[in-house]
Design a protein around this motif. Structure first.
Motif, PDB file in Angstrom:
ATOM      1  N   LYS A  63       0.823  -1.207   0.000  1.00  0.00           N
ATOM      2  CA  LYS A  63       0.000   0.000   0.000  1.00  0.00           C
ATOM      3  C   LYS A  63       0.863   1.266   0.000  1.00  0.00           C
ATOM      4  O   LYS A  63       0.629   2.189  -0.784  1.00  0.00           O
ATOM      5  CB  LYS A  63      -0.907   0.027   1.240  1.00  0.00           C
ATOM      6  N   ILE A 120      -6.107   6.033   0.756  1.00  0.00           N
ATOM      7  CA  ILE A 120      -5.349   4.831   1.111  1.00  0.00           C
ATOM      8  C   ILE A 120      -4.533   5.070   2.383  1.00  0.00           C
ATOM      9  O   ILE A 120      -4.457   4.204   3.260  1.00  0.00           O
ATOM     10  CB  ILE A 120      -4.434   4.412  -0.051  1.00  0.00           C
ATOM     11  N   SER A 169      -4.837   3.146   5.911  1.00  0.00           N
ATOM     12  CA  SER A 169      -3.658   2.461   6.441  1.00  0.00           C
ATOM     13  C   SER A 169      -3.408   2.793   7.913  1.00  0.00           C
ATOM     14  O   SER A 169      -2.647   2.096   8.579  1.00  0.00           O
ATOM     15  CB  SER A 169      -2.415   2.844   5.624  1.00  0.00           C
TER      16      SER A 169
END
Length: 263
Positions: free
Chosen positions: A135, A193, A197
């Protein structure tokens, strides 16, 4: 004769009252960037003095004769809207800065946050998990790549302003259109994202993801919609390849984007 820019007075210099024929409206509260005071203007039968014409690309004499250093309406249109290039350069530059902030927050959190691990051993940093690396690491690498790309763009833009060279201007138009659209779209996705995370902690306002997302989101629309700007890139390269007879440039850069757009 094409699009031209004028300076139009909107308020009385002494009373500051709105002049006749001019209506001003506030855009109201926005999703983000509320420190920017956006508004709307409407003109109804407002006469503009001839001297108020910004006449770098075209002028009107007292007898009504029009003259221009640019031979066609399309060229005047491009030259007038070319001033938007500076905005695209600044948006690409700023978007990289926002990406750096979001990635820095997410990576630092991933290093400090520990979760699970081998039996009877200390928990390990979540950044040690490959799924987390997949990621964050591509975004970290992209932030470095975009940093150098934006610096190259700024240098080319500075060179364009100093020389007014048409070839450099064409290159800057393609570069600014492509980088602005790609970087801002990439950063918008990356902010989400990065927030994910950081788990539940990422949803706290103190982590700034909400503010970064809301303030940055309009970057995808500022100075040209990203979908339209991306279409400018293959068109610009195709135009240059055609007139310079650089067919390898056409084959390398235009074929795939054009096929993609058709699909």
């Amino acid at each position: 004769m094409g699009i031209h820019a004028f300076i139009v007075p909107i308020r009385d210099l002494e009373t500051h009252a709105v002049l006749p024929g001019i209506e001003i409206n506030d855009c109201g509260h926005k999703i983000g960037l509320n420190g920017v005071d956006n508004g709307a203007l409407r003109f109804r039968s407002v006469r503009i003095p001839r001297d108020n014409l910004l006449n770098r690309f075209g002028d009107v004499a007292r007898d009504g004769k029009y003259t221009s250093s640019l031979p066609t309406i399309n060229k005047r249109f491009a030259a007038t809207l070319g001033e938007l290039v500076g905005g695209r350069v600044s948006l690409a530059y700023s978007s990289v800065g926002i990406l750096k902030v979001a990635v820095t927050i997410a990576v630092r959190y991933a290093l400090l946050r520990q979760q699970f691990g081998p039996p009877k051993q200390p928990e390990i940093s979540v950044l040690d998990y490959q799924s987390h690396q997949h990621k964050l690491m591509p975004m970290l690498a992209s932030a470095y790549a975009f940093h150098f790309a934006r610096q190259y763009l700024v240098d080319k833009y500075s060179e364009m302003k100093k020389t007014n060279d048409e070839d450099i201007s064409a290159d800057v138009h393609v570069l600014s259109s492509g980088l602005k659209s790609y970087i801002t779209s990439y950063t918008a996705k990356s902010i989400s994202i990065c927030r994910e995370s950081c788990g539940g902690h990422g949803y706290a306002a103190v982590n700034r993801f909400g503010g970064l997302r809301n303030d940055h989101d309009i970057f995808q629309t500022f100075e040209g919609d990203n979908t339209v700007l991306l279409q400018q890139v293959p068109i610009g390269i195709l135009y240059k390849a055609y007139f310079c007879n650089i067919w390898w440039l056409y084959l390398k850069y235009c074929t795939v984007p054009l096929i993609t757009m058709l699909l």
